[in-house]
Design an enzyme around this catalytic site. Structure first.
Site, PDB file in Angstrom:
ATOM      1  N   ARG A 165       0.224   7.839   5.669  1.00 25.10           N
ATOM      2  CA  ARG A 165      -0.621   7.351   6.378  1.00 25.10           C
ATOM      3  C   ARG A 165      -2.301   8.096   6.089  1.00 25.10           C
ATOM      4  O   ARG A 165      -3.155   7.406   6.252  1.00 25.10           O
ATOM      5  CB  ARG A 165      -0.312   7.270   7.868  1.00 25.10           C
ATOM      6  CG  ARG A 165       0.971   6.548   8.254  1.00 25.10           C
ATOM      7  CD  ARG A 165       0.545   5.013   8.369  1.00 25.10           C
ATOM      8  NE  ARG A 165      -0.262   4.408   9.740  1.00 25.10           N
ATOM      9  CZ  ARG A 165       0.464   3.936  10.417  1.00 25.10           C
ATOM     10  NH1 ARG A 165       1.702   3.919  10.535  1.00 25.10           N
ATOM     11  NH2 ARG A 165      -0.334   3.662  11.668  1.00 25.10           N
ATOM     12  N   SER A 189       0.976  -1.216  -0.075  1.00 22.14           N
ATOM     13  CA  SER A 189       0.089  -0.027   0.006  1.00 22.14           C
ATOM     14  C   SER A 189       0.848   1.205  -0.011  1.00 22.14           C
ATOM     15  O   SER A 189       0.603   2.105  -0.779  1.00 22.14           O
ATOM     16  CB  SER A 189      -0.798   0.033   1.359  1.00 22.14           C
ATOM     17  OG  SER A 189      -1.777  -0.929   1.286  1.00 22.14           O
ATOM     18  N   HIS A 233      -3.426   6.478   2.990  1.00 21.30           N
ATOM     19  CA  HIS A 233      -3.811   5.148   3.583  1.00 21.30           C
ATOM     20  C   HIS A 233      -5.001   5.030   3.905  1.00 21.30           C
ATOM     21  O   HIS A 233      -5.869   4.159   3.741  1.00 21.30           O
ATOM     22  CB  HIS A 233      -2.567   4.544   4.471  1.00 21.30           C
ATOM     23  CG  HIS A 233      -2.619   3.034   4.411  1.00 21.30           C
ATOM     24  ND1 HIS A 233      -2.601   2.557   5.814  1.00 21.30           N
ATOM     25  CD2 HIS A 233      -2.617   2.160   3.723  1.00 21.30           C
ATOM     26  CE1 HIS A 233      -2.595   1.134   5.665  1.00 21.30           C
ATOM     27  NE2 HIS A 233      -2.674   1.015   4.674  1.00 21.30           N
TER      28      HIS A 233
END
Ligand SMILES: C/C1=C2N=C(/C=C3N=C(/C(C)=C4\N[C@@](C)([C@@H]5N=C1[C@](C)(CCC(=O)O)[C@H]5CC(=O)O)[C@@](C)(CC(=O)O)[C@@H]4CCC(=O)O)[C@@](C)(CC(=O)O)[C@@H]\3CCC(=O)O)C(C)(C)[C@@H]/2CCC(=O)O
Length: 210
Positions: A41, A18, A44
């Site tokens: 993040r 990812s 994500h």
């Protein structure tokens, strides 16, 4: 049981791939170090690789937030969804994660303030505010109320993650935080934001996964 379907089953490998996809698709050139990790993040958590164009961090944000966490500062969250998204076991100093939205005093305080429960709940943070990491992932009124409290002389947090989502007051409250400049800040300008993104930003600061 047979594994007929072909998909990746290993957690660490899912994360690794990812992050590689995010770094190949997103323009992260404005960010480095901890700030870059935070933006990765947040992407994500929401799946939007164009997010960086709306992200603004004050130059002192990442260092101030990381230092606060290491020193054991409490993490003050506007919504339980934010608090529950923070991975407690990976916090560096067993930091307290505080959300006061469900305190039984809050509905009456909101009526008295003439504001939402999210904003009123922040009044119960006063004794924790000094040097805290303050995280608003849901409620624009909470972010506006923080600025009102600071105007009235409330103690200053070490850093603020201000990324409420929505259509009413979200963009305006984040602009106001960034323009205010009294505390180190992270915002996502515009309508985007949310509890998952806010929790992911805390998790990135607390526990660097590359
Ligand atoms: C106006 C509000 C907005 N809420 C949004 C999005 C989501 N909210 C969810 C949930 C479950 C909660 N939202 C409350 C915080 C509730 N939401 C509001 C308020 C009415 C006012 C906040 C504000 O405008 O600043 C707020 C209630 C209050 O009086 O403060 C919540 C406390 C409501 C409740 O359950 O009682 C609750 C938070 C629970 C918790 O985690 O502690 C959603 C999951 C929506 C849903 O249930 O369908 C969703 C989550 C989004 C996220 O990622 O956090 C908006 C869109 C942010 C909106 C504010 C802006 C707007 O344009 O309307």
């Amino acid at each position: 049981m047979s594994n007929a379907r072909d998909y990746i089953r290993e957690g660490a490998e899912i994360y690794r791939r990812s992050f590689a996809i995010i770094r190949s698709e997103a323009d992260l050139s404005r960010f480095s170090g901890a700030a870059e990790r935070v933006v990765v993040r947040m992407i994500h958590a929401c799946g939007m690789t164009d997010l960086p164009r709306d992200v603004e961090l004050s130059p002192d944000f990442a260092e101030a937030a990381e230092e606060a966490l290491k020193r054991g500062a409490p993490i003050l969250c506007d919504a339980k969804m934010v608090a529950n998204g923070i991975t407690r076991s990976r916090l560096p100093a067993d930091n307290a994660v505080i959300c006061t939205l469900d305190d039984p005093r809050v509905p009456a305080m909101a009526a008295e303030l003439g504001n939402t429960r999210s904003a009123a709940a922040m009044e119960l943070w006063r004794k924790h505010l000094e040097g805290s990491l303050l995280v608003v992932g849901n409620a624009p009124t909470a972010l506006f109320h923080l600025l009102d409290m600071l105007d009235a002389g409330a103690p200053k947090p070490a850093a603020v993650i201000g990324i409420p989502v929505g259509f009413i007051g979200a963009a305006e409250s984040k602009d106001a935080l960034a323009r205010d400049g009294r505390v180190p800040y992270l915002v996502v300008h515009g309508r985007r934001g949310g509890s998952a993104m806010a929790a992911a930003a805390v998790n990135a600061l607390a526990n660097p996964i590359e």
